[in-house]
Design an enzyme around this catalytic site. Structure first.
Site, PDB file in Angstrom:
ATOM      1  N   ALA A  62       0.932  -1.033   0.425  1.00 27.06           N
ATOM      2  CA  ALA A  62      -0.168  -0.410   0.066  1.00 27.06           C
ATOM      3  C   ALA A  62       0.828   1.425  -0.550  1.00 27.06           C
ATOM      4  O   ALA A  62       1.806   1.406   0.129  1.00 27.06           O
ATOM      5  CB  ALA A  62      -0.771  -0.211   1.626  1.00 27.06           C
ATOM      6  N   GLY A 103       0.456  -5.598   0.703  1.00 26.38           N
ATOM      7  CA  GLY A 103      -0.502  -5.064  -0.062  1.00 26.38           C
ATOM      8  C   GLY A 103      -0.010  -6.095  -1.988  1.00 26.38           C
ATOM      9  O   GLY A 103      -0.550  -6.964  -2.084  1.00 26.38           O
ATOM     10  N   GLU A 106      -0.709  -9.969  -1.110  1.00 23.76           N
ATOM     11  CA  GLU A 106      -1.270 -10.437  -0.747  1.00 23.76           C
ATOM     12  C   GLU A 106      -2.135 -10.389  -2.665  1.00 23.76           C
ATOM     13  O   GLU A 106      -3.329 -11.085  -2.582  1.00 23.76           O
ATOM     14  CB  GLU A 106      -2.233  -9.045  -0.508  1.00 23.76           C
ATOM     15  CG  GLU A 106      -2.146  -9.221   1.357  1.00 23.76           C
ATOM     16  CD  GLU A 106      -2.759  -7.847   1.943  1.00 23.76           C
ATOM     17  OE1 GLU A 106      -2.767  -6.819   1.863  1.00 23.76           O
ATOM     18  OE2 GLU A 106      -3.796  -8.141   2.736  1.00 23.76           O
ATOM     19  N   GLU A 126       2.678  -5.348   8.049  1.00 26.91           N
ATOM     20  CA  GLU A 126       0.928  -4.296   8.455  1.00 26.91           C
ATOM     21  C   GLU A 126       1.583  -4.140   9.543  1.00 26.91           C
ATOM     22  O   GLU A 126       1.005  -3.332  10.550  1.00 26.91           O
ATOM     23  CB  GLU A 126       0.425  -4.850   7.888  1.00 26.91           C
ATOM     24  CG  GLU A 126      -0.378  -5.057   6.794  1.00 26.91           C
ATOM     25  CD  GLU A 126       0.381  -5.820   5.619  1.00 26.91           C
ATOM     26  OE1 GLU A 126       0.680  -6.407   6.244  1.00 26.91           O
ATOM     27  OE2 GLU A 126      -0.304  -5.710   4.753  1.00 26.91           O
TER      28      GLU A 126
END
Ligand code: NAD
Length: 703
Positions: A62, A103, A106, A126
């Site tokens: 992110a 992310g 992911e 995270e």
């Protein structure tokens, strides 16, 4: 500008993420990726899709700048993108190299297949920001690599080398090099064999004794997590992956993620993360300011600080010329360094050969001549202006033109030091914290004449030493010590009012401080302050500089080094034991001053000490000594043991609300015995309260 490059090779669409440096998944890149995926799906000539990164690797995840803003959720958001990848009617292969985190990982987990090469760093970090992977990471990773390995990665946030995960189930193919070729080769096989979609979500997890496993994990994680809720939430999310169907698990992950996103602990950790990055930008010094090369460094003084600074330098590979006044002082400095390396040898983080290699970088000298070609000199001699004058006169005479002359002074006026030389533009303060080889914080002191490129060079140099540097203007104590003086005074006032040292320490440690002020004072030594007060009393006859600590010093209690200070210590132990003798000294002092002691509650202790820091921080900010409130937080978190889950004193005040902070300060100022000049809210605090702003929103006098 971020984009996705789209190319087709033999029926395989190659989608390359381009958003330097780490292809973070900001809104623009997400939109571009969605369009590219839809284009690949619509193109009849495309049979499979390869998704890969550029530059430093696949994707770092992110975009932290979007965190907590509506941009992070703007469509297409990461879950939407992931759903699109998963539902694409053509096989998607992730080509993973370099950085593949958060992310980014992911997204890769949602692809049908993953191809890897050595050297990639795989992580779900995270938790370090008080969060958990909120886009399916906690549901898909356990399905691919097993519950225990996934849980370890998610709870620790630590990166794992791709080589270690080679046979974990994460990768469907692993090649020695060339991620593009490896991915294309694999895609051809998938097409050739007409392999069916192989989604992580469709896999079953087999974990015998799941209940006992998660109970054990909860116990371990809870004990280690301290005040942070995120690690335990990570366990709950992974447990949901085992206990629930995939979509229900995803829903649970989202709920837990949303709760964490709103938690004060995560807000604090995200603030710290951003504040540390912001601290490297200096007002009036553009980021692209050219820097001076730093190769050889000289250190003057091999005492506590000079020795620690030398260790920090040689640890980073810098050759160091180390100057002292006597052979004995040099030998003592070098043997102390050798001794200080023993714990690294014991822990195995350094071996004997490595130690000798580092020490060989030091050239000891009693003579200034070998300093002449150093690019930077750091002075760490006694804290006396006269001694520093002699040193800087000599440095000015021998150092080559353009060399940077730095002082580690804690309290002397840097501008006065700069004026000793004929090159004040090259003089800067590098205020290290003790032990200098361990502490991350470095205050970079900007003198009135310090040249912009000298500042820029110092910030780059700090990074090379692994330090977090904060710029401070010139004032008594700079940012950190100036504030800690007010904090210590507030703690002393509480003792006068009726509290005992261990009560003050306990309240502040419960708040989260690494160490209470009286334990800290015992560690630093009480004699330094005593000498300072005696000097001040001699300089200003008639003024009262007396302090309870004087009575402790008179009784030979200088702190840990004498086995007694505000506490007593058993021989060889650092455990602080409350001492009735200290209570008697305090009671006698109160009686002499005519003070009737009262009960002081823990809440009052925290309020007074923390708001003393906040109020002085507001003055420092208003005077422009600190460039931004986040810099003050970085100083307090890295130099003074302020709890990270509270984000630093200024962020803490912002969270509590500045109106409440100002009201509490006015209440303290009005209480009998307190000096309103000290306790009334600083003008900036009053102004921000009136404007409804936070410290974090304050952008300097012009704002
Ligand atoms: P120290 O007494 O441990 O060491 C000073 C060293 O300087 C001694 O080894 C001495 O022999 C040497 N020295 C004195 N005059 C010299 C000269 N003319 N040329 C070369 N060497 C000389 O002191 P310290 O605690 O290391 O402090 C050094 C400086 O760092 C001071 O300015 C102090 O304020 C500052 N400082 C100290 C701390 C701390 O926690 N101790 C923290 C930050 C900054």
């Amino acid at each position: 500008m971020s984009r996705v490059d789209f190319g087709i090779t033999n029926g395989i669409a190659v989608l390359t993420l381009v958003n330097p440096p780490v292809n973070s998944l900001g809104g623009e890149l997400r939109r571009a990726l969605l369009e590219s995926l839809e284009r690949a799906e619509a193109d009849g000539g495309v049979e499979a899709v390869v998704l890969m990164g550029s530059g430093k690797g696949f994707s770092g995840g992110a975009d932290i700048r979007e965190f907590g803003t509506p941009k992070a959720l703007a469509q297409p958001n990461l879950p939407t993108l992931i759903r699109t990848v998963e539902e694409l009617r053509k096989p998607v292969i992730a080509g993973i190299d370099g950085v593949c985190m958060g992310g980014g990982l992911e997204l890769a987990l949602a692809c049908d297949y993953r191809v890897g090469v050595p050297g990639a760093q795989i992580a779900l970090p995270e938790v370090k920001l008080g969060l958990l992977p909120g886009a399916g990471g906690t549901q898909r990773l356990p399905r691919l690599i097993g519950v225990e390995s996934a849980l370890n990665m998610i709870v620790s946030g630590a990166p794992v080398a791709s080589e270690k995960l080679r046979d974990s189930g994460l990768f469907d193919a692993f090649q020695p090099k060339d991620i593009l070729k490896a991915s294309l080769d694999f895609a051809r096989i998938v097409i050739g064999e007409r392999r069916p979609a192989k989604r992580a979500r469709d896999r079953k997890i087999n974990l015998p004794n799941a209940e006992a496993f998660f109970q054990f994990a909860r116990n371990i994680v809870k004990a280690a997590a301290g005040p942070y809720p995120a690690p335990l939430a990570c366990v709950e999310a992974v447990a949901a992956a085992v206990e629930k169907p995939f979509d229900a698990g995803l829903k649970r992950e989202r709920e837990l993620f949303t709760t964490l996103m709103l938690s004060p602990e995560s807000a604090a950790l995200r603030h710290v993360f951003q504040a540390e990055r912001a601290a490297s930008h200096i007002s009036g010094v553009p980021d692209d300011t050219p820097t001076r090369p730093i190769g050889r460094v000289a250190v003057v003084g091999a005492g506590t600080m000079g020795g620690g600074i030398t260790m920090a330098l040689i640890n980073a590979g810098f050759p160091v010329v180390l100057l002292e006044t006597t052979q004995d002082a040099l030998a003592h400095g070098l043997s102390t360094m050798r001794r200080n390396y023993q714990s690294a040898l014991r822990k195995g983080t350094l071996d004997a050969a490595g130690l000798e290699k580092r020490l060989a970088l030091i050239t000891p000298t009693l003579d200034y001549a070998p300093l002449h070609d150093a690019d930077l000199v750091i002075e760490a001699v006694f804290e006396s202006f006269e001694v520093k004058r002699q040193v800087f006169e000599k440095l000015d005479a021998v150092m080559k033109p353009g060399a940077i002359l730095a002082s580690n002074t804690s309290a002397l006026n840097l501008d006065a030091i700069a004026r000793i030389t004929r090159r004040p533009q090259d003089v800067i303060g590098l205020h290290f914290f003790s032990p200098a080889n361990m502490m991350r914080l470095l205050e970079v002191v900007r003198g009135a004449a310090t040249a912009p490129d000298v500042l820029a060079t110092a910030m780059r140099f700090a990074k090379k030493l692994g330090k977090v540097a904060v710029v401070s203007g010139v004032c008594d104590g700079f940012i950190g010590n100036r504030m800690v003086m007010r904090y210590a005074e507030a703690a002393h006032d509480l003792i006068l009012a009726g509290a005992l040292p261990h009560e003050v320490d306990a309240a502040l440690q419960d708040f989260g401080m690494a160490m209470g002020p009286f334990r800290m004072s015992d560690l630093a030594g009480l004699d330094i302050g005593w000498a300072l007060r005696k000097r001040r009393a001699a300089e200003s006859p008639g003024r009262d500089f007396s302090d309870i600590a004087d009575d402790l010093c008179q009784a030979g209690r200088f702190g840990q080094k004498t086995g007694a200070g505000w506490y007593r210590y058993e021989a060889g132990s650092r455990h602080a034991i409350p001492d009735p003798e200290v209570t008697a000294i305090i009671e006698k002092y109160r009686a002499q001053k005519g003070i009737k002691p009262r009960k002081v509650a823990g809440g009052e202790i925290v309020e007074r000490c923390v708001y003393a820091l906040v109020n002085e921080g507001a003055r420092i900010l208003e005077e422009g000594i600190a460039q931004r409130s986040g810099d003050i937080d970085v100083v307090y978190l890295n130099g003074y043991g302020f709890p990270a889950h509270r984000g630093g004193p200024m962020f803490y005040a912002d969270q509590v609300g500045l109106t409440d902070a100002a009201r509490a300060l006015r209440r303290i100022a009005a209480a009998p015995g307190n000096d309103p000049a000290v306790w009334m809210p600083a003008p900036l605090l009053t102004r921000l309260t009136r404007e409804g702003k936070t410290f974090n929103e304050y952008k300097g006098p012009a704002s």
